[in-house]
Design an enzyme around this catalytic site. Structure first.
Site, short mmCIF file in Angstrom:
data_model
loop_
_atom_site.label_atom_id
_atom_site.label_comp_id
_atom_site.label_asym_id
_atom_site.label_seq_id
_atom_site.Cartn_x
_atom_site.Cartn_y
_atom_site.Cartn_z
N TYR A 32 0.81 -1.22 0.00
CA TYR A 32 0.00 0.00 0.00
C TYR A 32 0.85 1.27 0.00
O TYR A 32 0.40 2.31 -0.48
CB TYR A 32 -0.90 0.04 1.25
CG TYR A 32 -2.27 -0.54 1.07
CD1 TYR A 32 -2.43 -1.83 0.58
CD2 TYR A 32 -3.40 0.18 1.41
CE1 TYR A 32 -3.70 -2.38 0.45
CE2 TYR A 32 -4.67 -0.36 1.28
CZ TYR A 32 -4.80 -1.64 0.80
OH TYR A 32 -6.05 -2.18 0.67
N LYS A 58 3.99 -14.86 1.38
CA LYS A 58 4.13 -15.52 0.08
C LYS A 58 5.64 -15.71 -0.11
O LYS A 58 6.24 -15.24 -1.09
CB LYS A 58 3.49 -14.64 -1.01
CG LYS A 58 3.41 -15.27 -2.39
CD LYS A 58 2.42 -16.41 -2.51
CE LYS A 58 2.56 -17.08 -3.87
NZ LYS A 58 1.74 -18.30 -4.00
N ASP A 65 -2.10 -17.80 -0.48
CA ASP A 65 -3.09 -18.49 -1.32
C ASP A 65 -3.70 -19.67 -0.56
O ASP A 65 -4.91 -19.89 -0.57
CB ASP A 65 -2.49 -18.93 -2.67
CG ASP A 65 -1.16 -19.66 -2.55
OD1 ASP A 65 -0.59 -19.69 -1.44
OD2 ASP A 65 -0.69 -20.20 -3.57
N ASP A 121 -5.97 -6.99 3.92
CA ASP A 121 -7.16 -6.36 3.36
C ASP A 121 -8.06 -7.44 2.76
O ASP A 121 -9.26 -7.50 3.01
CB ASP A 121 -6.74 -5.34 2.28
CG ASP A 121 -7.94 -4.66 1.64
OD1 ASP A 121 -8.85 -4.25 2.38
OD2 ASP A 121 -7.97 -4.56 0.40
N ASP A 139 -11.74 -9.42 4.47
CA ASP A 139 -13.07 -9.47 3.81
C ASP A 139 -13.57 -10.91 3.77
O ASP A 139 -14.75 -11.19 3.99
CB ASP A 139 -12.98 -8.94 2.36
CG ASP A 139 -13.28 -7.43 2.28
OD1 ASP A 139 -12.98 -6.72 3.26
OD2 ASP A 139 -13.79 -6.98 1.24
C1 IPM Z 1 -10.30 -1.44 4.31
C2 IPM Z 1 -10.66 -0.73 3.03
C3 IPM Z 1 -9.61 0.32 2.73
C4 IPM Z 1 -8.29 -0.40 2.53
C5 IPM Z 1 -9.90 1.25 1.54
C6 IPM Z 1 -11.23 1.92 1.65
C7 IPM Z 1 -8.81 2.25 1.34
O1 IPM Z 1 -10.81 -1.65 2.01
O2 IPM Z 1 -10.13 -0.75 5.34
O3 IPM Z 1 -10.19 -2.66 4.29
O4 IPM Z 1 -8.00 -0.88 1.44
O5 IPM Z 1 -7.53 -0.50 3.49
MG MG Z 2 -10.77 -3.69 2.63
#
Ligand code: IPM
Ligand code: MG
Length: 340
Positions: A142, A193, A226, A250, A254
């Site tokens: 990032y 990785k 992975d 990130d 999710d």
């Molecule tokens: C998260 C979000 C953020 C990230 C975005 C909105 C910049 O996806 O906090 O997971 O990628 O960190």
């Molecule tokens: Mg995110």
């Protein structure tokens, strides 16, 4: 009377909806326990671009730095997608994380028993899941430079991002992971990785060294990212604490969120500096903004994390978590009875 100053940054899309609900909870906790929460609102992300042409103003950054904690909703939306990367809504979030020195992002994915049927996975796979994803938040892919898109002489383009970690950046996040694990089931899975990316080969070596030096009472394992993505849906109960690079975290958080039935359930705490930042892990869902459909639980649970980690108000945090559990139980019961 205890007093805490909180910067409230609702942001875009459903941000104001979910933050509005979380603020109600905060006020109720304050009233019940005689604690003063001094809330100060400011614009961030697209809302700030619309008014000030930048996603994060110096004033908002100063407000965040001078507060005891920051509560954030969500940023971004199609309206600002065409803008240059340097002034996109998301930049505000990245700048806040960096400026506040918040290198450790804690994202707990815990199944509420009443929601076990809401997951897309089978109940027996997800029942009892309790994972803490610890995402490194101010380094890795990032933030590494060089980055950007450049034009080549032949008219085509070249895009670059760079994944960088130094020993000290890895050491400090590893220590957090081991510390957190000590208060849980004492198991850390470091995700990398290392078979392909040199940076993460260093990651693996440094995490192992930190473990060896000070944390040998905690069980440490390593997994390629992975494989981890696959194991999270194959057998998520094998995980206690997962610690990983910014982008990997990130993505995996999710995925971990969906184990719990809804991405609207996962709160987060970003720590490491003087001021902690608390936000749901989900995005701004502009399609349902203002419709009263957004699930505010992730933000409400982020408030609980704020009370726990920034203000040391463990009992009040427990109360919020318990209330969430109770209300989910009631919702399910109402739903079942309305079907009969
Ligand atoms: C998260 C979000 C953020 C990230 C975005 C909105 C910049 O996806 O906090 O997971 O990628 O960190
Ligand atoms: Mg995110």
């Amino acid at each position: 009377m205890q007093k805490y100053k909180i910067a409230v940054l609702p942001g875009d899309g459903i941000g104001p909806d979910i933050v509005g609900e979380a603020v109600k909870v905060l006020k109720a906790v304050g009233k019940k326990n005689n604690i003063k929460f001094e809330l100060q609102d400011a614009l961030v992300g697209g809302a700030s671009i619309d008014k000030y042409d930048v996603p994060l103003t110096d004033e908002t950054l100063r407000l965040a730095k001078e507060s005891d904690a920051v509560l954030l909703g969500a940023v971004g939306g199609p309206k600002w997608e065409g803008l240059d990367y340097s002034i996109r809504p998301e930049r505000a979030l990245l700048a806040l994380r960096k400026e506040l020195g918040l290198f450790a992002n804690l994202r707990p994915a815990k199944i509420y028993p009443v929601l076990a049927d809401a997951s897309t996975l089978k109940k027996e796979i997800i029942e009892g899941v309790d994972i803490m994803v610890i995402r490194e938040l101010t380094g890795g892919l990032y933030f590494g430079t060089p980055k950007g898109v450049e034009k080549l002489p032949d008219g085509t383009e070249r895009g670059v991002n760079t994944m960088i970690y130094t020993t000290s950046e890895i050491e400090r996040i590893a220590k957090i992971a081991f510390d957190v694990a000590r208060k849980r089931r004492k198991k850390v899975m470091s995700v990398d990785k290392a078979n392909v990316l040199e940076t993460t080969e260093l990651w693996r070596r440094v995490v192992t060294k930190v473990h060896h030096k000070d944390f040998s009472d905690v069980e440490l394992s390593h997994m390629y990212v992975d494989n981890c993505a696959m194991q999270l849906i194959r057998n998520p109960k094998q995980f206690d604490v997962i610690v990983t690079e910014n982008t990997f975290g990130d993505i995996l958080s999710d995925e971990a969120a969906m184990l719990t039935g809804s991405i609207g359930m996962l709160p987060s705490a970003s720590l490491g500096g003087k001021v902690g930042l608390y936000e749901p892990i989900h995005g701004s869902a502009p399609d349902i903004a203002g419709t009263d459909k957004a699930n505010p639980i992730a933000t409400i649970l982020s408030v609980a994390m704020m009370l726990r980690y920034s203000f040391n108000l463990a009992k009040e945090a427990d109360d919020i978590e318990k209330a969430v559990e109770n209300i989910l139980g009631e919702v399910i019961i109402n739903e079942i009875s309305s079907r009969q």
